[in-house]
Design an enzyme around this catalytic site. Sequence first.
Site, short mmCIF file in Angstrom:
data_model
loop_
_atom_site.label_atom_id
_atom_site.label_comp_id
_atom_site.label_asym_id
_atom_site.label_seq_id
_atom_site.Cartn_x
_atom_site.Cartn_y
_atom_site.Cartn_z
N LYS A 22 0.84 -1.22 0.00
CA LYS A 22 0.00 0.00 0.00
C LYS A 22 0.87 1.26 0.00
O LYS A 22 0.65 2.17 -0.79
CB LYS A 22 -0.89 -0.01 1.24
N ASN A 23 1.87 1.28 0.88
CA ASN A 23 2.66 2.50 1.03
C ASN A 23 3.60 2.74 -0.15
O ASN A 23 4.25 3.78 -0.23
CB ASN A 23 3.47 2.47 2.34
N ARG A 94 -4.26 10.35 5.37
CA ARG A 94 -3.27 11.39 5.45
C ARG A 94 -2.33 11.41 4.24
O ARG A 94 -1.84 12.46 3.83
CB ARG A 94 -2.46 11.14 6.73
N CYS A 118 -4.85 13.05 14.26
CA CYS A 118 -4.97 11.69 13.74
C CYS A 118 -4.90 10.75 14.92
O CYS A 118 -4.30 11.09 15.95
CB CYS A 118 -3.81 11.45 12.78
N ARG A 123 0.80 14.19 13.89
CA ARG A 123 1.18 14.01 12.49
C ARG A 123 1.06 15.28 11.65
O ARG A 123 0.26 15.37 10.72
CB ARG A 123 0.37 12.87 11.87
N PRO A 124 1.87 16.29 11.95
CA PRO A 124 1.81 17.53 11.18
C PRO A 124 2.46 17.37 9.79
O PRO A 124 3.06 16.34 9.51
CB PRO A 124 2.63 18.49 12.04
N ILE A 125 2.30 18.41 8.95
CA ILE A 125 2.98 18.37 7.65
C ILE A 125 3.93 19.56 7.51
O ILE A 125 4.23 20.01 6.42
CB ILE A 125 2.00 18.30 6.46
N ASP A 126 4.41 20.06 8.66
CA ASP A 126 5.29 21.23 8.63
C ASP A 126 6.55 21.00 7.81
O ASP A 126 7.06 21.91 7.16
CB ASP A 126 5.64 21.66 10.07
N ASP A 306 4.93 0.36 12.08
CA ASP A 306 3.72 -0.31 11.57
C ASP A 306 3.64 -1.78 11.99
O ASP A 306 2.66 -2.46 11.68
CB ASP A 306 3.66 -0.20 10.04
N ARG A 398 -8.49 -0.66 5.05
CA ARG A 398 -7.63 0.38 4.45
C ARG A 398 -6.32 -0.23 3.97
O ARG A 398 -5.74 0.26 3.00
CB ARG A 398 -7.30 1.46 5.50
C1 UD1 Z 1 4.53 6.79 6.59
C2 UD1 Z 1 3.69 5.55 6.34
C3 UD1 Z 1 3.13 5.01 7.64
C4 UD1 Z 1 4.26 4.79 8.66
C5 UD1 Z 1 5.12 6.04 8.79
C6 UD1 Z 1 6.36 5.81 9.65
C7 UD1 Z 1 2.85 5.97 4.10
C8 UD1 Z 1 1.69 6.29 3.23
N1 UD1 Z 1 2.63 5.92 5.42
O1 UD1 Z 1 3.66 7.77 7.14
O2 UD1 Z 1 2.47 3.77 7.37
O3 UD1 Z 1 3.70 4.48 9.90
O4 UD1 Z 1 5.58 6.48 7.50
O5 UD1 Z 1 7.11 4.74 9.15
O6 UD1 Z 1 3.94 5.73 3.62
N2 UD1 Z 1 6.43 14.52 11.07
C9 UD1 Z 1 6.48 15.85 11.41
N3 UD1 Z 1 6.28 16.79 10.43
C10 UD1 Z 1 6.04 16.44 9.13
C11 UD1 Z 1 6.00 15.07 8.79
C12 UD1 Z 1 6.21 14.14 9.79
O7 UD1 Z 1 6.70 16.21 12.57
O8 UD1 Z 1 5.88 17.36 8.28
C13 UD1 Z 1 6.63 13.50 12.13
C14 UD1 Z 1 5.39 12.64 12.36
O9 UD1 Z 1 4.47 13.27 13.23
C15 UD1 Z 1 5.99 11.38 12.95
C16 UD1 Z 1 7.34 11.27 12.21
O10 UD1 Z 1 7.60 12.56 11.68
O11 UD1 Z 1 6.21 11.52 14.32
C17 UD1 Z 1 7.36 10.27 11.07
O12 UD1 Z 1 6.25 10.48 10.23
P1 UD1 Z 1 6.29 10.21 8.66
O13 UD1 Z 1 7.46 9.37 8.30
O14 UD1 Z 1 6.11 11.50 7.95
O15 UD1 Z 1 4.97 9.36 8.48
P2 UD1 Z 1 4.09 9.30 7.17
O16 UD1 Z 1 4.95 9.59 5.99
O17 UD1 Z 1 2.84 10.06 7.36
#
Ligand code: UD1
Length: 419
Positions: A22-23, A94, A118, A123-126, A306, A398
């Site tokens: 999926k990912n 997300r 979430c 889980r921000p996107i900063d 995961d 999902r």
């Molecule tokens: C991806 C996977 C998810 C997996 C995760 C960690 C996909 C579609 N999903 O999620 O299954 O659990 O990796 O292996 O591939 N963070 C920030 N700011 C940001 C982005 C992330 O602070 O802008 C933090 C998150 O809150 C978290 C950490 O970084 O604590 C890792 O998150 P991230 O690797 O971004 O997870 P996803 O890509 O959403």
Amino acid sequence: MDRILIEGPNRLIGEVAIRGAKNAVLPLMAASLLVDGWMTITNVPRLRDIDTFNTLLMHLGADVETDYDGGVLRIRTPQLKSDEAPYDMVRTMRASVLALGPLVARFKRARVSLPGGCAIGARPIDLHIMALKKMGAEVSVEHGFVNVKAERLVGASIRFDTVTVTGTENVMLAAVHAEGTTVIGNAALEPEVVCLADTLIKMGARIKGAGTDTITIEGVNALKAVEVEVIPDRIEAGTFMVASAMTRGNVLIKNCPYKFLDALIVKLKETGTEIRQEKDGVRVIGDIPIRSVDVKTMPYPGFPTDMQAQMMSMMATAGGLSVITETVFENRFMHVSELRRMGADITIDGRTAVVRGVRALSAAPLMATDLRASASLILAGLAAHGTTEVSRIYHLDRGYERIEAKLLGLGAKIKRVKA
Ligand code: UD1
């Protein structure tokens, strides 16, 4: 709402085949936004997250053809009908944020709803936003949406202070068309990132270093649509490995991405599980008593977050004390209260869970709270005495294709009850 009933305990015996990850599919679907021709993606599993992304792509203007029986997805985006990823789609998944990079790269603008809270943490996107700003994009946040505009993106040096998987993927997707060279420092090493990079390279992108912590992308003007096969799902494979291990099973896992599962395999072997590579796949033979092991989640190649919930179910039935530390997400222990209802002895202190194995769990009505937590409850149900009922299993759909049918094929007493 559908529920799953599992009568346990039951040994799993037989063979199971693993489908595409999926990912890995989701970023490839996002990559299709970069070109106007038909992208063909094969080895695609039938999952709700993929349906959600299809809906998003169609909303943006893509034509999508699905042949789920054949595992084939064809997508083309000749033009953009909308530049907006609406709240309803981002809220349920997300990973919709992956549309941001390719939309800005090709159409110079995008509007993506902020994912909001979430179940497994803030889980921000900063970091996605910081990277796009560094590449020259104008970013504003209004009414719950991130608006991004960039007449032209320029190559930049981007260093993530936290390893982010979709953040790394989004920057790659944006940087393929940027003017000049982009360097991502502290990039995610996940195999799904490498799968995306390989695909983009096949499409004509110039990318080096995927799979290491420094990825370099040299912008190009044009890319072409290609056909690409998705790598097998290491988390689906890992879930079946744990299922076999904790039920004293003997399961041959076909199409198992063994090389991506090192951290899990090391831990499972420490529990006393026998794991061997055979011609047709990986055989996992469980043993009792299960030896307790400590687990700390980390970005790849560390132990995957995961797989944390599934491993916790196994430790709940082990013979000793296990310390499980979650370092990736700040709130990923929702399965604990459900496991406790089955008699598990687990205490939480911040990001650490202490699990005292109780050998036998007892069946209970349970509620799934997120994707991997749902899987952990199914596994607990397989090992528990009595009939476990797991509700809210839409989370499971999902990310796991026909999990109950696959477990039934391995001898589990499991059925889905339609709402
Ligand atoms: C991806 C996977 C998810 C997996 C995760 C960690 C996909 C579609 N999903 O999620 O299954 O659990 O990796 O292996 O591939 N963070 C920030 N700011 C940001 C982005 C992330 O602070 O802008 C933090 C998150 O809150 C978290 C950490 O970084 O604590 C890792 O998150 P991230 O690797 O971004 O997870 P996803 O890509 O959403």
